[in-house]
Write a protein that holds these residues in place. Sequence first.
Motif, mmCIF file in Angstrom:
data_model
loop_
_atom_site.group_PDB
_atom_site.id
_atom_site.type_symbol
_atom_site.label_atom_id
_atom_site.label_comp_id
_atom_site.label_asym_id
_atom_site.label_seq_id
_atom_site.Cartn_x
_atom_site.Cartn_y
_atom_site.Cartn_z
ATOM 1 N N LEU A 187 0.796 -1.223 0.000
ATOM 2 C CA LEU A 187 0.000 0.000 0.000
ATOM 3 C C LEU A 187 0.831 1.278 0.000
ATOM 4 C CD1 LEU A 187 -2.629 -1.198 2.614
ATOM 5 C CD2 LEU A 187 -3.015 -0.921 0.155
ATOM 6 N N PHE A 188 2.038 1.232 0.582
ATOM 7 C CA PHE A 188 2.758 2.481 0.815
ATOM 8 C C PHE A 188 4.164 2.519 0.231
ATOM 9 C CE2 PHE A 188 -0.099 1.915 4.557
ATOM 10 C CZ PHE A 188 -1.005 2.901 4.212
ATOM 11 N N ALA A 189 4.632 1.426 -0.366
ATOM 12 C CA ALA A 189 5.985 1.405 -0.922
ATOM 13 C C ALA A 189 5.915 1.367 -2.441
ATOM 14 C CB ALA A 189 6.761 0.202 -0.388
ATOM 15 N N ARG A 190 7.072 1.496 -3.045
ATOM 16 C CA ARG A 190 7.140 1.454 -4.508
ATOM 17 C C ARG A 190 7.398 0.045 -5.022
ATOM 18 N NH1 ARG A 190 11.167 6.537 -4.503
ATOM 19 N NH2 ARG A 190 11.921 5.279 -2.778
ATOM 20 N N THR A 191 7.360 -0.944 -4.121
ATOM 21 C CA THR A 191 7.580 -2.329 -4.518
ATOM 22 C C THR A 191 6.420 -2.821 -5.376
ATOM 23 O OG1 THR A 191 8.624 -2.643 -2.358
ATOM 24 C CG2 THR A 191 8.136 -4.623 -3.639
ATOM 25 N N PRO A 192 6.678 -3.417 -6.545
ATOM 26 C CA PRO A 192 5.582 -3.999 -7.337
ATOM 27 C C PRO A 192 4.810 -5.022 -6.515
ATOM 28 C CG PRO A 192 7.618 -3.924 -8.611
ATOM 29 C CD PRO A 192 7.980 -3.551 -7.206
ATOM 30 N N GLN A 193 3.498 -5.111 -6.751
ATOM 31 C CA GLN A 193 2.662 -5.964 -5.912
ATOM 32 C C GLN A 193 3.118 -7.417 -5.918
ATOM 33 O OE1 GLN A 193 -1.459 -5.362 -7.035
ATOM 34 N NE2 GLN A 193 -1.675 -3.681 -5.577
#
Length: 466
Positions: free
Chosen positions: A100-106
């Motif tokens: 929800l809050f990071a730039r990591t791909p889902q």
Amino acid sequence: MAPMLAVQAVEPYANGRVLAWAALQQSERDEAFLQEIFADFDSRHHLSAAERALAVDIASGVVRRRRTLDRILESRVARPRSQTEPELWQILRMGACQLLFARTPQHAAVAATVELCRLLGRERWTGFVNGILRSICRLTELSPDAPATAGPSRSTLPINGGGWLPLNEDIFPDPITDRVAWFGDVFSLPSVLAARWVARMDDPTLIRTGFYCCEPPTVAIRVNQLASTTESVAEQLTKAGCEVLPGHLPQSLLLPRSQRIDLLPGWSDGCWSVQDESAMHAGLLLAPRPGEQILDLCAAPGGKSAHLAELSEDKALITACDVSDRRLHRVRDNARRLKLQSVHTRLISRDGSDLPAGPFDAVLVDAPCTNTGVLARRPEARWRFSEQSQQELIVLQTRLLFEAIQRLRPGGRVVYSTCSIEPAENIGVVRAVMSALPQLQLAQQSEHLPGQPADGAWQCMLRSPN
């Protein structure tokens, strides 16, 4: 239920997520600050700077967003939370925070969190974690004909950067009819603090403050003008691969990304220190001069003592007091690193009976406080706030300010400073002292609200009569 995992059992920390999990576990067990935990862990791991930064970002994000994450997870998990192992719930928080809050791909966030279960020896958790995190992924999938929502609602989530993430379900309370509960849920604050801020802030200030307190903080550095220049430090850090932004003060620079500070160029040479810009204003307000006798009443860890020395060209006599010799050791180390000769430490008792008598030309009282202005930087502080603890602090703050004033020479000045934005700890304390000492003059006061443009803080200058 499986036995609890010991933090030591996961050493030597396979990657940043394992390190983040261990830090979160220790933070909850010992009620310790993440900043101190990571400093201790640094001697026990050999992870890259990128993996360490990932660990700091995940752990800090989970603590900052804990109430929001729990609200969302409780909407996804069918069984009562009391029937979910605490370590498993922590892993779910970590995964949800990245989704929800990071730039990591889902897909990467889900896969890495499932793998974390395996690295912790909890293979049986993998299916459950995978299912819950994929349910959160579906929560953010909107149909093409979904109405656009660009602000507060029951189905929008404030995210980093000041935006609102639309969800396809109503997860939160109504922001109009149940504003305190909504504000506490979406901006992850304890109810007592949410109620206070909703009651006293206008809507734009409230929302701006909420966003700032949930954002990963920018690191501000104060350049030691006795050892270098702002331009030279910026050039050094840029060459080392850091993103460097100009600060809002002539001696400050900003580092937007999490860094291992002690490994950056110029640190060990004493060219700069870490200090938020709002904290720098305390020293600037006191404006120490060469030859003055100055008392720093609550000095550790020494950032403001060092700033006073730098501002006075290292030609004042600064007495830095604290009740902990271990903390005073940090003051001495800091002054030594910055090559400052004018800072002298003094251990005092908790009752203040052995404070130096003075008289002093100037006193800085950087008082212990609830830290409500720096919740982004000290995310744990929001969960330690209570009315009882605040009242205890107000008693201490009032006593410290009285002690400072009693040690002034005629015409001397005191700067009273906190990193709280609660009026009772700021102007409330000052008014109480001035009612008992009406001869004092309130020469100046300034309030720094979170995000305008830096951390929240409050400072004032009091002058004694000639």
